[in-house]
Structure formats: structure tokens, C-alpha cells
Design a protein around this motif. Sequence first.
Motif, mmCIF file in Angstrom:
data_model
loop_
_atom_site.group_PDB
_atom_site.id
_atom_site.type_symbol
_atom_site.label_atom_id
_atom_site.label_comp_id
_atom_site.label_asym_id
_atom_site.label_seq_id
_atom_site.Cartn_x
_atom_site.Cartn_y
_atom_site.Cartn_z
ATOM 1 N N GLU A 1 48.232 36.281 40.224
ATOM 2 C CA GLU A 1 47.760 36.978 41.422
ATOM 3 C C GLU A 1 48.907 37.641 42.196
ATOM 4 O O GLU A 1 48.686 38.604 42.922
ATOM 5 C CB GLU A 1 46.995 36.016 42.325
ATOM 6 C CG GLU A 1 45.651 35.623 41.742
ATOM 7 C CD GLU A 1 44.889 34.636 42.601
ATOM 8 O OE1 GLU A 1 45.510 33.921 43.427
ATOM 9 O OE2 GLU A 1 43.655 34.571 42.444
ATOM 10 N N ASP B 1 51.327 39.119 40.722
ATOM 11 C CA ASP B 1 51.859 40.127 39.786
ATOM 12 C C ASP B 1 53.215 39.749 39.211
ATOM 13 O O ASP B 1 54.019 40.618 38.866
ATOM 14 C CB ASP B 1 51.926 41.510 40.445
ATOM 15 C CG ASP B 1 50.539 42.072 40.732
ATOM 16 O OD1 ASP B 1 49.623 41.799 39.930
ATOM 17 O OD2 ASP B 1 50.384 42.777 41.735
ATOM 18 N N SER C 1 44.938 39.062 31.532
ATOM 19 C CA SER C 1 43.669 39.781 31.584
ATOM 20 C C SER C 1 42.784 39.165 32.673
ATOM 21 O O SER C 1 42.983 38.021 33.082
ATOM 22 C CB SER C 1 42.955 39.697 30.237
ATOM 23 O OG SER C 1 42.509 38.375 30.000
ATOM 24 N N ASP C 2 41.807 39.925 33.111
ATOM 25 C CA ASP C 2 40.858 39.420 34.103
ATOM 26 C C ASP C 2 40.090 38.223 33.557
ATOM 27 O O ASP C 2 39.821 37.261 34.285
ATOM 28 C CB ASP C 2 39.880 40.514 34.527
ATOM 29 C CG ASP C 2 40.537 41.592 35.369
ATOM 30 O OD1 ASP C 2 41.647 41.357 35.902
ATOM 31 O OD2 ASP C 2 39.936 42.676 35.495
ATOM 32 N N ASP C 3 39.743 38.273 32.269
ATOM 33 C CA ASP C 3 39.010 37.168 31.649
ATOM 34 C C ASP C 3 39.842 35.885 31.664
ATOM 35 O O ASP C 3 39.321 34.794 31.938
ATOM 36 C CB ASP C 3 38.623 37.511 30.210
ATOM 37 C CG ASP C 3 37.547 38.577 30.138
ATOM 38 O OD1 ASP C 3 36.833 38.787 31.141
ATOM 39 O OD2 ASP C 3 37.422 39.214 29.070
ATOM 40 N N LEU D 1 42.310 35.135 33.752
ATOM 41 C CA LEU D 1 42.416 34.684 35.133
ATOM 42 C C LEU D 1 41.140 33.974 35.572
ATOM 43 O O LEU D 1 41.196 32.907 36.194
ATOM 44 C CB LEU D 1 42.715 35.866 36.063
ATOM 45 C CG LEU D 1 42.821 35.550 37.549
ATOM 46 C CD1 LEU D 1 43.909 34.516 37.824
ATOM 47 C CD2 LEU D 1 43.070 36.830 38.340
ATOM 48 N N GLU D 2 40.000 34.529 35.240
ATOM 49 C CA GLU D 2 38.727 33.896 35.612
ATOM 50 C C GLU D 2 38.563 32.545 34.922
ATOM 51 O O GLU D 2 38.061 31.588 35.532
ATOM 52 C CB GLU D 2 37.550 34.814 35.285
ATOM 53 C CG GLU D 2 37.449 36.002 36.221
ATOM 54 C CD GLU D 2 37.386 35.610 37.689
ATOM 55 O OE1 GLU D 2 36.592 34.724 38.059
ATOM 56 O OE2 GLU D 2 38.168 36.189 38.468
ATOM 57 N N LYS E 1 40.665 30.082 36.782
ATOM 58 C CA LYS E 1 40.050 29.731 38.062
ATOM 59 C C LYS E 1 38.894 28.747 37.871
ATOM 60 O O LYS E 1 38.704 27.829 38.680
ATOM 61 C CB LYS E 1 39.563 30.982 38.788
ATOM 62 C CG LYS E 1 40.695 31.797 39.378
ATOM 63 C CD LYS E 1 40.155 33.007 40.120
ATOM 64 C CE LYS E 1 41.259 33.791 40.796
ATOM 65 N NZ LYS E 1 40.731 34.930 41.573
#
Length: 83
Positions: A47, A49, A54-56, A58-59, A62
Motif C-alpha cells: 500500500e 508502493d 497485483s490487486d488480487d 493484495l486482496e 487482506k
Amino acid sequence: MSHVPHDLHDTFPADAALLHQLKLDNAHFQRIATRYHEVNREIHRIESDIAPASDDHLEALKKDRLAMLDEVAQILAKAKASA
């Protein structure tokens, strides 16, 4: 390194002493707390940087963090109930 948000002691400030005791006495809690810290730092690095992801990914991290947070809350509740 600067303060990393979502630390367990920040999330459960009233339970700081119990968190410390569980880290000393409960091997399962110790593993969860260590893994939580690792995942939380990785999320913070992404977060901020500092580390690409990838967004996947990171999700997924989380979701893992949230699941561990739920388990920590259950362990804390059980420890309080038996005290």
C-alpha cells in the motif's frame, strides 16, 4: 521503519497485557501473531508502493489478515472468559 497500521496492539489496545501473555504462553497464538505481523507488514509495503503486487494478491493478503484477526479476537475472548 515507521509505524505500521493495524498492529495487534493498536487493534486491541485494551488487551495489550493479555496479548503479551498469550505470546509468551500460547504457541498457537504465537504462530498466528507472527504470521499476522508478517502479512500486515507486507500489506503495508504494498500500500505504501514499496513492494509491487497485483490487486488480487493484495486482496488475498487482506482476507488472510482479517481471518487471523478474527481468530485472535476469539482467542482473546476465550482467554478472558477463563480468567
